[in-house]
Write an enzyme that holds these catalytic residues in place. Sequence first.
Site, mmCIF file in Angstrom:
data_model
loop_
_atom_site.group_PDB
_atom_site.id
_atom_site.type_symbol
_atom_site.label_atom_id
_atom_site.label_comp_id
_atom_site.label_asym_id
_atom_site.label_seq_id
_atom_site.Cartn_x
_atom_site.Cartn_y
_atom_site.Cartn_z
ATOM 1 N N PHE A 150 39.320 44.488 45.387
ATOM 2 C CA PHE A 150 40.352 44.179 44.392
ATOM 3 C C PHE A 150 39.867 42.995 43.572
ATOM 4 O O PHE A 150 39.552 41.937 44.115
ATOM 5 C CB PHE A 150 41.693 43.832 45.057
ATOM 6 C CG PHE A 150 42.779 43.588 44.047
ATOM 7 C CD1 PHE A 150 43.505 44.651 43.522
ATOM 8 C CD2 PHE A 150 43.057 42.307 43.584
ATOM 9 C CE1 PHE A 150 44.497 44.436 42.555
ATOM 10 C CE2 PHE A 150 44.044 42.083 42.618
ATOM 11 C CZ PHE A 150 44.756 43.156 42.112
ATOM 12 N N ASP A 156 33.525 36.932 44.306
ATOM 13 C CA ASP A 156 34.922 36.714 43.921
ATOM 14 C C ASP A 156 35.621 35.960 45.052
ATOM 15 O O ASP A 156 35.893 36.521 46.108
ATOM 16 C CB ASP A 156 35.589 38.080 43.657
ATOM 17 C CG ASP A 156 37.040 37.937 43.215
ATOM 18 O OD1 ASP A 156 37.614 36.851 43.410
ATOM 19 O OD2 ASP A 156 37.602 38.926 42.697
ATOM 20 N N LYS A 165 43.892 31.120 41.838
ATOM 21 C CA LYS A 165 44.944 30.906 42.857
ATOM 22 C C LYS A 165 45.263 29.419 43.084
ATOM 23 O O LYS A 165 45.930 28.819 42.274
ATOM 24 C CB LYS A 165 44.552 31.599 44.153
ATOM 25 C CG LYS A 165 44.388 33.137 43.947
ATOM 26 C CD LYS A 165 45.302 33.954 44.774
ATOM 27 C CE LYS A 165 44.966 35.419 44.766
ATOM 28 N NZ LYS A 165 46.086 36.273 44.493
HETATM 29 C C1 PLP Z 1 39.918 38.769 45.184
HETATM 30 C C2 PLP Z 1 40.817 38.753 43.985
HETATM 31 N N1 PLP Z 1 40.277 38.866 42.766
HETATM 32 C C3 PLP Z 1 41.037 38.855 41.658
HETATM 33 C C4 PLP Z 1 42.411 38.735 41.731
HETATM 34 C C5 PLP Z 1 43.235 38.730 40.464
HETATM 35 O O1 PLP Z 1 43.814 37.470 40.266
HETATM 36 P P1 PLP Z 1 45.077 37.300 39.291
HETATM 37 O O2 PLP Z 1 46.228 38.001 39.937
HETATM 38 O O3 PLP Z 1 45.260 35.812 39.187
HETATM 39 O O4 PLP Z 1 44.699 37.914 37.995
HETATM 40 C C6 PLP Z 1 43.026 38.632 42.974
HETATM 41 C C7 PLP Z 1 44.483 38.559 43.090
HETATM 42 O O5 PLP Z 1 45.075 38.815 44.103
HETATM 43 C C8 PLP Z 1 42.210 38.640 44.143
HETATM 44 O O6 PLP Z 1 42.734 38.548 45.359
#
Ligand code: PLP
Length: 392
Positions: free
Chosen positions: A130, A215, A244
């Site tokens: 994700f 990520d 976050k």
């Molecule tokens: C690993 C990871 N990447 C990207 C995102 C996307 O972040 P945002 O919701 O701030 O766009 C999330 C959100 O949960 C995530 O857990």
Amino acid sequence: MNIVETENKYTSGVYAKQALTIVRGKGASLFDVDGNEYLDCSSGHGVANLGHAHPKIAEALYKQASTLITLFESFPNDQRAALMEKICALVPGLDRVFFCNSGTEAVEASFKFARISTGRKNIVAAMRAFHGRTYGSLSATFNKKYREGFEPLVPGFCHVAYNNIEALDKAVTDETAAVILEVIQGEGGVYPANAEYIQFARRICDERGALLIVDEIQSGFGRTGKIFAIEHYGITPDLLTCAKSLAGGVPMGAVLIGRNVKNLTPGVHGTTFGGNPLVCAAAIAALNVIEEEDLPGQAAAKGKYLMEKLQEINSPNIREVRGLGLMVGIEIKQKVAPYIKALQENRVIAINAGLTVIRLLPPLVITYEQIDHLVEVLAEVLAADYEADKRM
Ligand SMILES: Cc1ncc(COP(=O)(O)O)c(C=O)c1O
């Protein structure tokens, strides 16, 4: 005003709304409109690592809001410069930074940087990954639940099995711009990577001229027991995305940038709000708190304690407990939705990761007493068999 009814009337509709109105937070506790206390084991999807309403964040915001809120990044600023220096000291080898406003924006920027840097188009991502919901990030996100209905997505993306060295070996070619990985998959079910896999990814990217993007949007800032989860694996990516809890709960994203990343010249990318003085002041305060309160150390110790306690729950319903630090998944043999609901009825807020995993991402300041309480409630809730009726 009836808050639930008002939100239900005006909402876009894209969120599954709870019938629980939260108006205040303190540490790992949230309070509803009637003053009832809930134990927050979601941290707003992994944002509130410092706990809710941390006084140092409130103070930094107040002070900076009365000084200067907004300034485009073309103009240098004291808060931004201080944050740049601080954040670029976190990972040796990642000594430049791009600021933005959310996780998905950080991922988008990392893809653009990888393409402009290598002159190549292809991005290799992992199954179950994700990475966000805007078009580039969504193209790297695996689950069709997020993708369906939005095609065509961005061309050039493919997905390979996670923790599978041969699959990655086959997928990375001399046309690959980047490989993107979470070192512990969050949304996909809380799956930590094997060290050999991550180290192989680093090696193969170097050999074939691709960039490695890690990520850390969910795993960053102490969550797994280290500032970044890569520290468990002994590798440095070329691009590291984070967001976050970076600014203590105020929206902010960032990409940390390594020396292999080239061609980042004026105009290549940008964002109006990125690196504004207000959010930079909050992020400086957050990074100070993370250091002063040793939040990574707290996550490591409390995560170990929580894991041991969870292993002791004697429920035939539990398939596996896994995780790193305070990023914990409890995989059960049934669908989790009724269990998450039952936890909430017992004033514990948790989230799912996929259909069968209860995900626990509490604020890192959760107390040991709160962990004991959480485990008690979990043991009670997991004793129920919601699918028994269907089997009869
Ligand atoms: C690993 C990871 N990447 C990207 C995102 C996307 O972040 P945002 O919701 O701030 O766009 C999330 C959100 O949960 C995530 O857990």
